[in-house]
Design a protein around this motif. Structure first.
Motif, PDB file in Angstrom:
ATOM      1  N   ALA A   1       5.545  -2.694 -51.580  1.00 54.70           N
ATOM      2  CA  ALA A   1       6.414  -2.901 -50.409  1.00 54.70           C
ATOM      3  C   ALA A   1       6.531  -4.391 -50.108  1.00 54.70           C
ATOM      4  O   ALA A   1       7.611  -4.917 -49.844  1.00 54.70           O
ATOM      5  N   TRP A   2       5.404  -5.101 -50.144  1.00 55.95           N
ATOM      6  CA  TRP A   2       5.417  -6.551 -49.934  1.00 55.95           C
ATOM      7  C   TRP A   2       6.307  -7.239 -50.951  1.00 55.95           C
ATOM      8  O   TRP A   2       7.126  -8.092 -50.627  1.00 55.95           O
TER       9      TRP A   2
ATOM     10  N   ASN B   1       1.222  -0.507 -50.942  1.00 54.49           N
ATOM     11  CA  ASN B   1       1.457  -1.600 -50.005  1.00 54.49           C
ATOM     12  C   ASN B   1       1.938  -2.859 -50.722  1.00 54.49           C
ATOM     13  O   ASN B   1       2.848  -3.547 -50.281  1.00 54.49           O
TER      14      ASN B   1
ATOM     15  N   PHE C   1       3.597  -5.408 -44.198  1.00 51.88           N
ATOM     16  CA  PHE C   1       4.698  -5.674 -45.137  1.00 51.88           C
ATOM     17  C   PHE C   1       6.048  -5.690 -44.413  1.00 51.88           C
ATOM     18  O   PHE C   1       7.015  -6.232 -44.915  1.00 51.88           O
ATOM     19  N   ARG C   2       6.099  -5.084 -43.209  1.00 53.31           N
ATOM     20  CA  ARG C   2       7.346  -5.037 -42.455  1.00 53.31           C
ATOM     21  C   ARG C   2       7.803  -6.414 -41.982  1.00 53.31           C
ATOM     22  O   ARG C   2       8.950  -6.600 -41.577  1.00 53.31           O
ATOM     23  N   ILE C   3       6.878  -7.392 -42.037  1.00 50.49           N
ATOM     24  CA  ILE C   3       7.217  -8.742 -41.569  1.00 50.49           C
ATOM     25  C   ILE C   3       8.420  -9.308 -42.312  1.00 50.49           C
ATOM     26  O   ILE C   3       9.332  -9.879 -41.720  1.00 50.49           O
ATOM     27  N   MET C   4       8.432  -9.127 -43.640  1.00 53.62           N
ATOM     28  CA  MET C   4       9.429  -9.823 -44.457  1.00 53.62           C
ATOM     29  C   MET C   4      10.864  -9.412 -44.139  1.00 53.62           C
ATOM     30  O   MET C   4      11.741 -10.252 -44.060  1.00 53.62           O
TER      31      MET C   4
ATOM     32  N   ASP D   1      10.104  -6.386 -50.543  1.00 54.61           N
ATOM     33  CA  ASP D   1      10.704  -7.028 -49.371  1.00 54.61           C
ATOM     34  C   ASP D   1      10.762  -8.543 -49.504  1.00 54.61           C
ATOM     35  O   ASP D   1      11.747  -9.173 -49.103  1.00 54.61           O
ATOM     36  N   SER D   2       9.702  -9.132 -50.075  1.00 56.07           N
ATOM     37  CA  SER D   2       9.705 -10.591 -50.231  1.00 56.07           C
ATOM     38  C   SER D   2      10.818 -11.006 -51.177  1.00 56.07           C
ATOM     39  O   SER D   2      11.539 -11.991 -50.936  1.00 56.07           O
TER      40      SER D   2
ATOM     41  N   ALA E   1      14.015 -10.819 -49.333  1.00 54.57           N
ATOM     42  CA  ALA E   1      14.113 -11.844 -48.282  1.00 54.57           C
ATOM     43  C   ALA E   1      14.380 -13.214 -48.885  1.00 54.57           C
ATOM     44  O   ALA E   1      15.243 -13.962 -48.405  1.00 54.57           O
TER      45      ALA E   1
END
Lengths: 470, 470, 470
Positions: C340-341, C337, A234-237, C344-345, C348
């Motif tokens: 979090a995705w 998880n 998830f840190r990618i974003m 953040d998405s 972003a």
């Protein structure tokens, strides 16, 4: 119109009462006709097919091509190149007329010959001028306020060019003479260009972004997965992007100042400024502005991503967990003065650097840089630019702090990302420091004022206060 | 060329086929030659030393100075002033020619006489025109897109000036006549200027920043050190800076609107607008734009520093400590409705004020303000400007809230910083409020339309819709 | 001056040595005189009252109106329309002169006839030219750097117009011929305009903001008050504003691209581009830029309000309370998880969308869009624009996530605000997706190149590379 009066027109330029003829009733023909009518010209359309005349501007006349051609001295050919052939049948009526070729092609290199040159071989008796092809119908309609107002003109006959220049001026446009009709193919390429100056910098940016992103991906997500079987993808974003962005920004800002420094060293080595730079250096120097602006874009993204940190779920979760751990384990969270200094300095350097960077960006807006003289422009772009680089480099160093001493930072023997991005800026700053030592600075200044080492005496003919290299 | 044809050229302006001569093969000479060739001129270089001709643009001829001078009517002298003396030996060849002096000096006041006037005493038979010195070689090379396109011209002979104006126009530049050759020294100073309009506002900004920073330093860090022997010097980097920045921004924004208000009161007092303002007020009014933009820069820094608050180590530490204290001491953290209102209002005022401030900044970009008419420009700069000041002042008041009532705020009898910075804005707003009362507003409007109290009747000749004072 | 030389002047345009007369000694008269003197003209003021001459520029002469009129060919009438009547008594002296009417009115429709036409009926023997009324005294004084440099000119006599054009050029201004004197009333309206293009978009913005604000107010504050008797009205200042702002921004961004899509469908339906669009669509398409910039303003406010979230008292209180609840009740705060995705998405998408949006805004600055060719401008505004809309729509969807499945979201049967704001963007994106399918895209391209379905063959006369619709 008697021959006598025609000669007079030729001498004194086209006067306002003159008739202008337009072949073609498409968007451009219509918009042009409207503006010409507003500017006081009489407008005559030549059309094969008068049925579309409903959309033509009020006040314009529609005739056959032949009649229209005879009524005017200047004829705008607002027709696709594929349909030029009908013009050769009109060659008698077009004898001695000024044919303005405004056409563009759908893509480059479609024909071996430029449209204007092709037109002049079709109608050898007429004088062909290439013009107005870089002006859009939209620009003509909206009064030229929102779009490029510069009409590029080329042609072999100065009188004919002057007539077109006069028309451009009376439409409130500026005219720029680009030489003989051989320049037509160059002019026809201009509207087909898609950011030619931005291509190289853009590729560099994309390349750097890809490399840095994969680098931090390996160090962060893949390392964790391989070593601890823990999925932190998830840190990618946000987290990884916010590591890669500042790296790209910093390296590109440094790349923006590197060629100037290399040029200075070359001049020092050659002992003269009268030797050409290698081609790649010339090209690099011409795209410095674009490199800098792309670096600013990445810095802007970095700022956005950084300010968003405290509203991320992940960060919130970590903070709550941290607090409860401290309380449950009855630890005290000691305040470290050095840590407070470091964290605040790191943020302050970054924000001051970003503010200066934004200032650099604003001064590179065309209307702002137009209002600066050379000395002001070079002061901002060179002095403030290097100061920005210095602040941003300090920002990166303070971010890293003592990480470079800890073996844990070198996952799989790879140094942490920020260290990689510091190489180029450090090189640039060290070399710049060397160049501004009094001794070096004096030599460079003399060379840029025309002095040559070999001759040992100042070169005679030079205008000094405008060095070409910042 | 027979004398007859020369007369014709003089009458009809320089025609495109004409030959232009350039003395000097430096950066500027080369760039100018290239652009002249592109515009269809024949270019002849006069050079003492033909070995550098390798770098000259293709198509140009290189000759001795004497031959070159004879070939053209207009001669650009792209040579340093120190090397002008060779020109006096050419006086025969230069008889009746137009000499364009494009030179600049390294600094102001280097010579008692301007370069152009010196040139005209050296070659009394030639007609000297000062021009092109404000255009950089770089601007010529890049096609004028990225730099100032305005050629300033002065000289005593109108025909000669017209010839140079024609050349400027055919290079796609605009020309601005600045009068006789006596204006040359003024023109030669322009490229040496370094932000003359920004100097005073910049000094004010630095002065205010220093004063406010020391003020909050004493109140915060030094007070703590003296009274409690506690070192909180880490606060210098962000906390103190973020106290000083908004104070400077607010005071400078107010200083930007104060002179307009003083001018209005002066006009009310004088009962006419036909009396000059004192010099200091005139100068102050001319730098309002710069004052406002510097204030915007500080406001921008304040916004950056404020958004960075939650990612500071110090703040994080305090929050964790606060939470654990509450839990350990088993207190409840009561929610205060009034506190929520205050905190949110304070932030909202600040952010709306900043957004309007950014809008003001954007409309002061040359290309944007150019596209506004006078009424639109004055509406934005005056009405929106005062609204911005009002919002920012309210922001500061809400920040302080009831602090001014608490004796603890007055450390060493000094009022808190935000109160100091509120003095000027409050004065400006109160005076403005007074001026926009219907009765005052009517009088001011009449005075600005030309009415005079003494005469008792409207002044006859005035164009009304464009008041000079916002 | 002999009659002969006057004729010559008429033919060759006004030469620099000529005398220019100004009636009126107000701000504009004085500023104009100063600039004319700097440009090398002789300036003569005609004044009823020479006592104000103290403020006139040095070097100008002051005479009676009659004497001044006789000394010059071009006379600027810098007098209010109400005082024009004295000119009829000078009709003998004004015979054959060029009278330049520079006047403006205080508001629109004050008089049935334009000032310039009224002047020409008062002094039938003179030639009236309307010009310079869109230039402010301020612009003349500051050298035209900070203000509009375009002089709009209209009049019935081409020679007279040319004389005024020459004067404008020598003052460094550009001139734009707007036709016969009938255009004067149009020119006189220009300085009275107050953002005519911004009115409709501004009203749409205010309307949307009011509707969305009330909508979220009902759902949030009023619902809570009615159902739970709990006062959360403090949320109005930041929380609710930060719900309404992004909704307005998203809908307006979509409204900015909707008309282009509707135009494409209309063209597909008509099978030709040679049919006019309905009036409302034309007007909508002309204000797309303004719609987009207002949307950007709201997006900017949304970003500011979002970054301010963690420094709000309310948020801080909630976080402390949440942490203590977890600890006191000894719960574990599980890390999800997927959450979090999502978080953040969501962030972003929003930040990338905003960065692109800022880029769109920068390229719509006049000086930037001027330096782009049509293809570059349309690539940025159309392709990047739709990408921005896509990112922002994705941002809103990720924000909502699975909210639309939960009945609790539908308070009083009203869907949550973000869903309401997604309707228009989704429609735009789906229709755009349909248009860029290869089959549709090919047809549209052919239609825009002049092809017509009815005729079945390509329309002959068209300039192809500049479609009017992005």
């Amino acid at each position: 119109m008697k021959p006598d009066s025609i000669t007079m027109t030729t001498l004194s330029g086209l006067c306002k009462q003159d008739v202008v003829c337009i072949f073609g009733t498409g968007d451009f023909g219509r918009s042009l006709g409207l503006r010409l009518l507003q500017a006081g010209y009489e407008v005559v359309y030549g059309s094969r097919d008068p049925k579309n005349s409903a959309l033509l501007p009020k006040g314009a006349k529609v005739m056959t091509h032949e009649e229209a051609a005879q009524a005017a001295r200047v004829i705008f050919v607002a027709v696709h190149r594929e349909h030029y052939d009908f013009l050769s049948s009109l060659s008698l009526a077009l004898e001695g007329k000024v044919l303005v070729d405004i056409s563009n092609n759908l893509r480059r290199g479609l024909y071996p010959q430029s449209n204007a040159e092709y037109l002049s071989t079709l109608v050898p008796g007429a004088v062909v001028v290439k013009a107005f092809n870089t002006i859009s119908a939209w620009a003509l309609q909206s009064g030229g306020l929102d779009a490029n107002r510069q009409v590029l003109i080329c042609g072999n006959n100065p009188d004919a060019k002057q007539a077109v220049v006069d028309i451009a001026h009376s439409l409130g446009l500026t005219a720029l003479d680009r030489g003989s009709l051989r320049a037509a193919s160059e002019l026809e390429d201009i509207p087909l260009q898609l950011f030619p100056m931005w291509r190289l910098p853009f590729r560099i940016a994309v390349g750097l972004l890809a490399v840095f992103f994969i680098y931090v991906l390996i160090q962060d997500v893949i390392y964790k997965w391989v070593m601890e079987k823990k999925d932190i993808s998830f840190r990618i974003m946000v987290s990884l992007a916010n590591k890669a962005f500042p790296m790209v920004a910093l390296v590109m800002l440094a790349l923006c100042y590197l060629p100037g420094i290399m040029a200075a060293f070359l001049q020092l080595y050659n002992g003269t400024k009268y030797r050409r730079f290698p081609d790649w250096l010339d090209r690099w120097m011409l795209c410095r502005k674009q490199l800098g602006l792309l670096a600013l874009a990445f810095a802007f993204l970095h700022v956005l991503y950084t300010f968003a940190i405290p509203i991320r779920y992940y960060v919130y979760h970590r903070r709550v967990t941290f607090t409860s751990t401290i309380i449950k384990e009855n630890k005290t969270y000691e305040f470290e003065n050095i840590m407070a200094w470091r964290s605040d300095s790191y943020l302050a350097m970054g924000m001051l650097g970003f503010a200066l960077f934004v200032l650099l960006g604003i001064t590179s807006l065309p209307s702002v840089s137009n209002s600066l003289n050379w000395r002001e422009f070079s002061c901002i772009q060179s002095k403030l630019g290097h100061l920005t680089l210095l602040l941003c480099t300090a920002h990166a160093f303070l971010y890293g702090w003592d990480k470079f001493l800890k073996p844990a930072s070198y996952k799989w023997w790879m140094p942490p990302g920020y260290m990689v991005s510091l190489v180029v800026p450090c090189v640039v700053l060290v070399l710049k420091l060397f160049l501004i030592t009094p001794c070096m600075d004096r030599t460079i200044t003399r060379i840029r004022q025309g002095w040559e080492r070999s001759a040992g005496m100042p070169h005679k003919e030079e205008k000094s206060s405008q060095p070409l290299i910042l």
